[in-house]
Enzyme design. Sequence first.
Site, short mmCIF file in Angstrom:
data_model
loop_
_atom_site.label_atom_id
_atom_site.label_comp_id
_atom_site.label_asym_id
_atom_site.label_seq_id
_atom_site.Cartn_x
_atom_site.Cartn_y
_atom_site.Cartn_z
CG ASP A 84 -11.68 0.64 -5.62
OD1 ASP A 84 -12.43 0.58 -6.60
OD2 ASP A 84 -10.44 0.63 -5.75
CG ASP B 113 -11.92 2.44 4.55
OD1 ASP B 113 -10.73 2.79 4.79
OD2 ASP B 113 -12.19 1.39 3.96
CG ASP B 114 -8.61 5.18 2.62
OD1 ASP B 114 -9.38 4.20 2.66
OD2 ASP B 114 -7.45 5.08 2.16
#
Length: 162
Positions: free
Chosen positions: A96, A92-93
């Site tokens: 969070d 994933d980028d």
Amino acid sequence: MSTDRYHQQFTVSWDQLHRDVRVLCHQLIERDFKGIVAITRGGLIPAALIARELNVRLIDTVCIKSYEHKEQGGLNVMKGVDHDGDGWLLVDDLVDTGKTALAVREMLPKAHFVTIYAKPEGRPLVDQCLTEVAQDCWIQFPWDMGIAYVEPLVDQVRSRDS
């Protein structure tokens, strides 16, 4: 979750993203993966870059929606995979708050999970990340930005003064 929780912004250029992915790949190069699972949409581009750098040809996706621009809502799993992740690289980028990461970890408990960027709340859920950023930082990714013409400074000044 409200947009007023973001007090900082970090803009990632295409060049920076590519450099960051290559640094992460140097840390992964000794491992042998069956394939890559990209978490869409943010993980698609990093996964493609990683696939190229590690010469991995088998790529699948887990499709989850949890954000509408800067507003995080509930998780909507649109597509999963039919294995437990054993031997796979999960990409994933960003991690969070960890909501998406937790859901994907449950789907693919044996995958090696990497992100390019990580915030403190989600960081414990990934095996590796490259860059840690503050929880109140909004990361502006290059695929969310457009390129626009900017007038030369002299023309800006002249049009303002006339």
